[in-house]
Scaffold this motif. Sequence first.
Motif, PDB file in Angstrom:
ATOM      1  N   PHE A   1       5.031  -0.271   9.515  1.00  0.00           N
ATOM      2  CA  PHE A   1       3.711  -0.627  10.033  1.00  0.00           C
ATOM      3  C   PHE A   1       2.603   0.167   9.344  1.00  0.00           C
ATOM      4  CE2 PHE A   1       5.640  -2.166  14.247  1.00  0.00           C
ATOM      5  CZ  PHE A   1       5.586  -3.480  13.833  1.00  0.00           C
ATOM      6  N   VAL A   2       2.775   1.496   9.270  1.00  0.00           N
ATOM      7  CA  VAL A   2       1.688   2.311   8.703  1.00  0.00           C
ATOM      8  C   VAL A   2       1.541   2.056   7.206  1.00  0.00           C
ATOM      9  CG1 VAL A   2       1.803   4.092  10.473  1.00  0.00           C
ATOM     10  CG2 VAL A   2       3.172   4.349   8.396  1.00  0.00           C
ATOM     11  N   PHE A   3       2.638   1.765   6.518  1.00  0.00           N
ATOM     12  CA  PHE A   3       2.531   1.452   5.097  1.00  0.00           C
ATOM     13  C   PHE A   3       1.747   0.159   4.895  1.00  0.00           C
ATOM     14  CE2 PHE A   3       6.641   3.837   3.663  1.00  0.00           C
ATOM     15  CZ  PHE A   3       5.994   5.036   3.919  1.00  0.00           C
ATOM     16  N   ILE A   4       2.013  -0.849   5.735  1.00  0.00           N
ATOM     17  CA  ILE A   4       1.296  -2.127   5.622  1.00  0.00           C
ATOM     18  C   ILE A   4      -0.198  -1.929   5.879  1.00  0.00           C
ATOM     19  CG2 ILE A   4       0.977  -4.384   6.699  1.00  0.00           C
ATOM     20  CD1 ILE A   4       4.024  -4.460   7.126  1.00  0.00           C
ATOM     21  N   ILE A   5      -0.536  -1.187   6.928  1.00  0.00           N
ATOM     22  CA  ILE A   5      -1.949  -0.955   7.269  1.00  0.00           C
ATOM     23  C   ILE A   5      -2.645  -0.177   6.156  1.00  0.00           C
ATOM     24  CG2 ILE A   5      -3.502   0.218   8.887  1.00  0.00           C
ATOM     25  CD1 ILE A   5      -1.304  -0.342  11.047  1.00  0.00           C
ATOM     26  N   ALA A   6      -1.982   0.870   5.648  1.00  0.00           N
ATOM     27  CA  ALA A   6      -2.567   1.665   4.567  1.00  0.00           C
ATOM     28  C   ALA A   6      -2.759   0.827   3.305  1.00  0.00           C
ATOM     29  CB  ALA A   6      -1.675   2.871   4.274  1.00  0.00           C
TER      30      ALA A   6
ATOM     31  N   LEU B   1      -4.574   3.852   8.706  1.00  0.00           N
ATOM     32  CA  LEU B   1      -5.846   4.025   7.999  1.00  0.00           C
ATOM     33  C   LEU B   1      -5.961   5.426   7.404  1.00  0.00           C
ATOM     34  CD1 LEU B   1      -8.347   2.199  10.404  1.00  0.00           C
ATOM     35  CD2 LEU B   1      -7.439   1.377   8.215  1.00  0.00           C
ATOM     36  N   PHE B   2      -5.567   6.430   8.179  1.00  0.00           N
ATOM     37  CA  PHE B   2      -5.632   7.802   7.677  1.00  0.00           C
ATOM     38  C   PHE B   2      -4.667   8.005   6.512  1.00  0.00           C
ATOM     39  CE2 PHE B   2      -7.181   9.105  12.093  1.00  0.00           C
ATOM     40  CZ  PHE B   2      -8.500   9.203  11.669  1.00  0.00           C
ATOM     41  N   LEU B   3      -3.493   7.366   6.572  1.00  0.00           N
ATOM     42  CA  LEU B   3      -2.546   7.479   5.462  1.00  0.00           C
ATOM     43  C   LEU B   3      -3.136   6.838   4.205  1.00  0.00           C
ATOM     44  CD1 LEU B   3       0.244   8.315   4.432  1.00  0.00           C
ATOM     45  CD2 LEU B   3       1.099   6.077   5.161  1.00  0.00           C
ATOM     46  N   GLY B   4      -3.780   5.685   4.375  1.00  0.00           N
ATOM     47  CA  GLY B   4      -4.420   5.041   3.231  1.00  0.00           C
ATOM     48  C   GLY B   4      -5.521   5.905   2.634  1.00  0.00           C
ATOM     49  N   LEU B   5      -6.321   6.545   3.488  1.00  0.00           N
ATOM     50  CA  LEU B   5      -7.371   7.440   3.005  1.00  0.00           C
ATOM     51  C   LEU B   5      -6.779   8.655   2.283  1.00  0.00           C
ATOM     52  CD1 LEU B   5      -9.849   7.384   6.030  1.00  0.00           C
ATOM     53  CD2 LEU B   5     -10.204   6.378   3.759  1.00  0.00           C
ATOM     54  N   HIS B   6      -5.638   9.135   2.796  1.00  0.00           N
ATOM     55  CA  HIS B   6      -4.964  10.255   2.127  1.00  0.00           C
ATOM     56  C   HIS B   6      -4.613   9.889   0.695  1.00  0.00           C
ATOM     57  CE1 HIS B   6      -1.985  13.199   0.946  1.00  0.00           C
ATOM     58  NE2 HIS B   6      -1.109  12.222   0.813  1.00  0.00           N
TER      59      HIS B   6
ATOM     60  N   LEU C   1      -3.220  -2.405   3.175  1.00  0.00           N
ATOM     61  CA  LEU C   1      -4.324  -3.335   3.424  1.00  0.00           C
ATOM     62  C   LEU C   1      -5.672  -2.651   3.233  1.00  0.00           C
ATOM     63  CD1 LEU C   1      -3.035  -5.351   6.524  1.00  0.00           C
ATOM     64  CD2 LEU C   1      -3.437  -6.226   4.208  1.00  0.00           C
ATOM     65  N   LEU C   2      -5.777  -1.398   3.703  1.00  0.00           N
ATOM     66  CA  LEU C   2      -7.019  -0.643   3.514  1.00  0.00           C
ATOM     67  C   LEU C   2      -7.327  -0.488   2.026  1.00  0.00           C
ATOM     68  CD1 LEU C   2      -9.347   1.214   4.529  1.00  0.00           C
ATOM     69  CD2 LEU C   2      -7.731   3.110   4.364  1.00  0.00           C
ATOM     70  N   LEU C   3      -6.325  -0.130   1.244  1.00  0.00           N
ATOM     71  CA  LEU C   3      -6.530   0.060  -0.194  1.00  0.00           C
ATOM     72  C   LEU C   3      -6.811  -1.279  -0.886  1.00  0.00           C
ATOM     73  CD1 LEU C   3      -3.774   2.728  -0.896  1.00  0.00           C
ATOM     74  CD2 LEU C   3      -6.246   3.073  -0.798  1.00  0.00           C
ATOM     75  N   PHE C   4      -6.196  -2.353  -0.379  1.00  0.00           N
ATOM     76  CA  PHE C   4      -6.466  -3.682  -0.935  1.00  0.00           C
ATOM     77  C   PHE C   4      -7.940  -4.047  -0.746  1.00  0.00           C
ATOM     78  CE2 PHE C   4      -6.933  -8.259  -0.090  1.00  0.00           C
ATOM     79  CZ  PHE C   4      -6.550  -8.768  -1.321  1.00  0.00           C
ATOM     80  N   VAL C   5      -8.472  -3.835   0.461  1.00  0.00           N
ATOM     81  CA  VAL C   5      -9.883  -4.113   0.742  1.00  0.00           C
ATOM     82  C   VAL C   5     -10.791  -3.256  -0.153  1.00  0.00           C
ATOM     83  CG1 VAL C   5     -11.704  -3.948   2.490  1.00  0.00           C
ATOM     84  CG2 VAL C   5      -9.456  -4.855   3.110  1.00  0.00           C
ATOM     85  N   PHE C   6     -10.435  -1.986  -0.303  1.00  0.00           N
ATOM     86  CA  PHE C   6     -11.214  -1.086  -1.163  1.00  0.00           C
ATOM     87  C   PHE C   6     -11.215  -1.603  -2.601  1.00  0.00           C
ATOM     88  CE2 PHE C   6     -11.646   2.527  -4.038  1.00  0.00           C
ATOM     89  CZ  PHE C   6     -12.737   3.205  -3.505  1.00  0.00           C
ATOM     90  N   ASN C   7     -10.084  -2.063  -3.095  1.00  0.00           N
ATOM     91  CA  ASN C   7      -9.994  -2.575  -4.459  1.00  0.00           C
ATOM     92  C   ASN C   7     -10.811  -3.851  -4.636  1.00  0.00           C
ATOM     93  OD1 ASN C   7      -8.246  -0.531  -5.351  1.00  0.00           O
ATOM     94  ND2 ASN C   7      -6.445  -1.608  -4.584  1.00  0.00           N
ATOM     95  N   MET C   8     -10.784  -4.721  -3.632  1.00  0.00           N
ATOM     96  CA  MET C   8     -11.567  -5.952  -3.697  1.00  0.00           C
ATOM     97  C   MET C   8     -13.063  -5.636  -3.686  1.00  0.00           C
ATOM     98  SD  MET C   8      -9.591  -8.636  -3.977  1.00  0.00           S
ATOM     99  CE  MET C   8      -8.886  -7.543  -5.220  1.00  0.00           C
ATOM    100  N   PHE C   9     -13.452  -4.687  -2.849  1.00  0.00           N
ATOM    101  CA  PHE C   9     -14.864  -4.309  -2.740  1.00  0.00           C
ATOM    102  C   PHE C   9     -15.376  -3.750  -4.066  1.00  0.00           C
ATOM    103  CE2 PHE C   9     -18.236  -1.251  -1.735  1.00  0.00           C
ATOM    104  CZ  PHE C   9     -19.099  -2.046  -0.986  1.00  0.00           C
ATOM    105  N   ASN C  10     -14.513  -3.027  -4.781  1.00  0.00           N
ATOM    106  CA  ASN C  10     -14.896  -2.432  -6.056  1.00  0.00           C
ATOM    107  C   ASN C  10     -14.581  -3.323  -7.253  1.00  0.00           C
ATOM    108  OD1 ASN C  10     -15.838   0.582  -5.656  1.00  0.00           O
ATOM    109  ND2 ASN C  10     -14.173   0.238  -4.192  1.00  0.00           N
ATOM    110  N   HIS C  11     -14.107  -4.542  -6.982  1.00  0.00           N
ATOM    111  CA  HIS C  11     -13.825  -5.539  -8.017  1.00  0.00           C
ATOM    112  C   HIS C  11     -12.800  -5.049  -9.037  1.00  0.00           C
ATOM    113  CE1 HIS C  11     -17.239  -7.764  -6.416  1.00  0.00           C
ATOM    114  NE2 HIS C  11     -18.008  -6.684  -6.567  1.00  0.00           N
TER     115      HIS C  11
END
Length: 312
Positions: free
Chosen positions: A203-208, A94-99, A210-220
Motif C-alpha cells: 500500500f505505502v509503495f503504491i501511494i508513494a 506520502l511521507f515515504l514518497g517525499l523521503h 503515485l505521489l512521485l508520478f504526479v510530481f513528474n507529470m507536474f514537472n513534465h
Amino acid sequence: MARPLEEPLSQPAVTTKRGSLPVSPYALLFIGVFSVALSSIFIKWSSAPASIMGMYRLLFTIVLLLPFRPWKQTGAGRFSWSFKGSLLLVLSGLFLGLHFLFWMESLKHTSVASSMILLTLQPVFIMIGSFFLFKERTSVQGVASLIVALVGSVLIGWGDIGFSEQALYGDMLSIAGALSYSLYLMAGQKLMKEIPSMLYSLFVFIIAALLLFVFNMFNHYTLTDYSLTDWGIFVLLALIPTVMGQMLFNWLLAYVNATTVSMAVIGEPVLAIILAYLLLNEQPTWLQASGGLLTMLGVGIYFRIKPKSVQK
C-alpha cells in the motif's frame, strides 16, 4: 535508508528466534548493509531525475512483491479498515514518497558522505516527534547522544558551506529526507501492529509511487526516454537496496533483535563513503570525516542505550 522500512517504533529490543538459518544472520546483515550502501552509488550513476528514479524504484519493487500476493491478506481478518487507519496509511505513503524525492535529489547536489551521514539523523526527529505525539520519554543519556549527532551534522554543513552553496542545498535536502522518513515511521507505528507487513509495504509503495508520478507529470518529465543504463539502475535500485537491503532487515528481525539491526545500519554511511571513494573518486573532507564520526557515534550510542529509555 538507515532504518528498516517496516520496523515499528515500539519494536521490542529482543525478538524470538524462529527456526534456524543455513548461514550466520550477521553475514546476512552485512549483505543488507552493503546492499543499501550501494543505493547512493546507483543514484550518482544515473542521469535521470531523482523523482523518476524513486518512482521506478517503487514500481519495480511492487512488481517484485506481486508474486507473493500480499493483497490476499485483506480478507484474513487480522485488521479492520477505519477512516483514521486509512488516513495514516495515506500519510505514511506520502511521507515515504517525499523521503525518496528529497534524499535522492540531495545526491545530485552534495557528496555521498554528507548525504548519507545526515540521513542518520532520523532518530533525532523520531525522538522529538515521539515525545509530542506518543508521550515517549528518552533518558538524559539518549538526549545527550543525539545532541552529539547534531553537532556532527553542523560540522558537515559548515564544511559544505565553504565548498559550495549547491552542496549546502544538498545537505538541506538530505535532512528533509531524514525528517520525511521519520514522519513515515511515526505515521505507520500504529498501523504496523494491525496490518500484515507485506500488505502494508504494498500500500505505502503504491501511494508513494503515485505521489512521485504526479510530481513528474507536474514537472513534465518524460516517463520513457531514458538510456538502457538508466533502466538497469531503476531495476537495481528495486532489487538490491530495497529487496536485498531493507526487506532483508525486516526479515532478519525474526532472528536478531531490533537494536542489533539498527546498530548495523549505522555502517551504511561508512560503506557508502568507501564505495564513493573507490567508484566515484569522492574523497571526504576533514570536516566531513570529523562531523561524520560524531554523528555516527552519537546515533550509535543512542541505539545502544535506547532499550533503557523510559516510556510514559
